[in-house]
Design an enzyme around this catalytic site. Structure first.
Site, PDB file in Angstrom:
ATOM      1  N   ALA A  81       0.853  -1.196   0.000  1.00  0.00           N
ATOM      2  CA  ALA A  81       0.000   0.000   0.000  1.00  0.00           C
ATOM      3  C   ALA A  81       0.886   1.243   0.000  1.00  0.00           C
ATOM      4  CB  ALA A  81      -0.918   0.007   1.218  1.00  0.00           C
ATOM      5  N   VAL A  82       0.438   2.235  -0.742  1.00  0.00           N
ATOM      6  CA  VAL A  82       1.144   3.514  -0.805  1.00  0.00           C
ATOM      7  C   VAL A  82       0.138   4.605  -0.450  1.00  0.00           C
ATOM      8  CG1 VAL A  82       2.377   5.122  -2.314  1.00  0.00           C
ATOM      9  CG2 VAL A  82       2.765   2.654  -2.541  1.00  0.00           C
ATOM     10  N   GLU A 114      -2.050 -12.125  -4.638  1.00  0.00           N
ATOM     11  CA  GLU A 114      -3.432 -12.049  -5.129  1.00  0.00           C
ATOM     12  C   GLU A 114      -3.751 -10.578  -5.320  1.00  0.00           C
ATOM     13  OE1 GLU A 114      -4.982 -13.839  -1.708  1.00  0.00           O
ATOM     14  OE2 GLU A 114      -4.832 -15.871  -2.475  1.00  0.00           O
ATOM     15  N   ASN A 119      -8.079  -3.950 -10.215  1.00  0.00           N
ATOM     16  CA  ASN A 119      -6.978  -3.063  -9.846  1.00  0.00           C
ATOM     17  C   ASN A 119      -5.957  -3.015 -10.985  1.00  0.00           C
ATOM     18  OD1 ASN A 119      -4.896  -1.626  -8.653  1.00  0.00           O
ATOM     19  ND2 ASN A 119      -5.048  -2.693  -6.699  1.00  0.00           N
ATOM     20  N   TYR A 126       2.669  -5.341 -11.403  1.00  0.00           N
ATOM     21  CA  TYR A 126       3.118  -6.717 -11.208  1.00  0.00           C
ATOM     22  C   TYR A 126       3.603  -7.336 -12.517  1.00  0.00           C
ATOM     23  CZ  TYR A 126       0.746  -6.156  -6.718  1.00  0.00           C
ATOM     24  OH  TYR A 126       0.339  -5.717  -5.488  1.00  0.00           O
TER      25      TYR A 126
END
Length: 159
Positions: A81-82, A114, A119, A126
């Site tokens: 998370a950012v 996952e 998203n 990824y």
């Protein structure tokens, strides 16, 4: 030995500390419908099998983090998370690269994750970092409207 990795925008990456739990929970809640509670982060930070990597400035203000689990010769990206004000600055990419570098010192040779099929930004990241979709889980992620999103299961060799 102090572990540090370079990150963009004047940040660096270092191992997380138990004192970071509240800030990690805050950042996580901004990125996910169901954020994890502070106690969950405290448990992860206290466990050697779930290293946490934080991207922070010299005053240790955290811009983002990655949390992984190591089990034998595999690892799993549990979450990344950012903080919204730091997004779009390649912080997530730097966090992934730091985890890959650190995992070279462990028996882990593959990483799994996952991600919601909705998203697109994460899936793109990824893919750029060598992950490929290997399966999916329908109805895995609950959404605010009561429906559920499919999770893509992705994997990558670590070298």
């Amino acid at each position: 030995m102090i572990k540090l990795w370079m990150a963009p925008a004047g940040l660096h990456i270092e191992p997380g500390r138990i004192a970071d739990a509240k800030e990690l929970a805050r950042i996580h809640a901004q990125g996910f419908y169901r954020g994890w509670p502070v106690g969950e982060f405290e448990s992860f930070l206290a466990d050697d099998s779930t290293p946490v990597y934080v991207a922070c400035d010299p005053k240790r203000r955290i811009a983002g983090f990655a949390l992984i689990r190591i089990a034998a010769d595999e690892s799993e990206l549990l979450t990344i998370a950012v903080d919204p004000k730091w997004r779009g600055k390649k912080i997530g990419q730097a966090l992934l690269k730091a985890t890959f570098a650190d995992l070279l010192t462990t028996p882990a040779r593959k990483m799994f994750l996952e991600v919601s099929e909705e998203n697109a930004a994460a899936i793109k990241l990824y893919g750029r970092e060598g992950f490929a979709t290997i399966s999916s889980r329908k109805g895995y992620y609950p959404k605010a409207d009561g429906s559920a999103a499919t999770a893509l299961v992705m994997a990558r060799d670590l070298g």
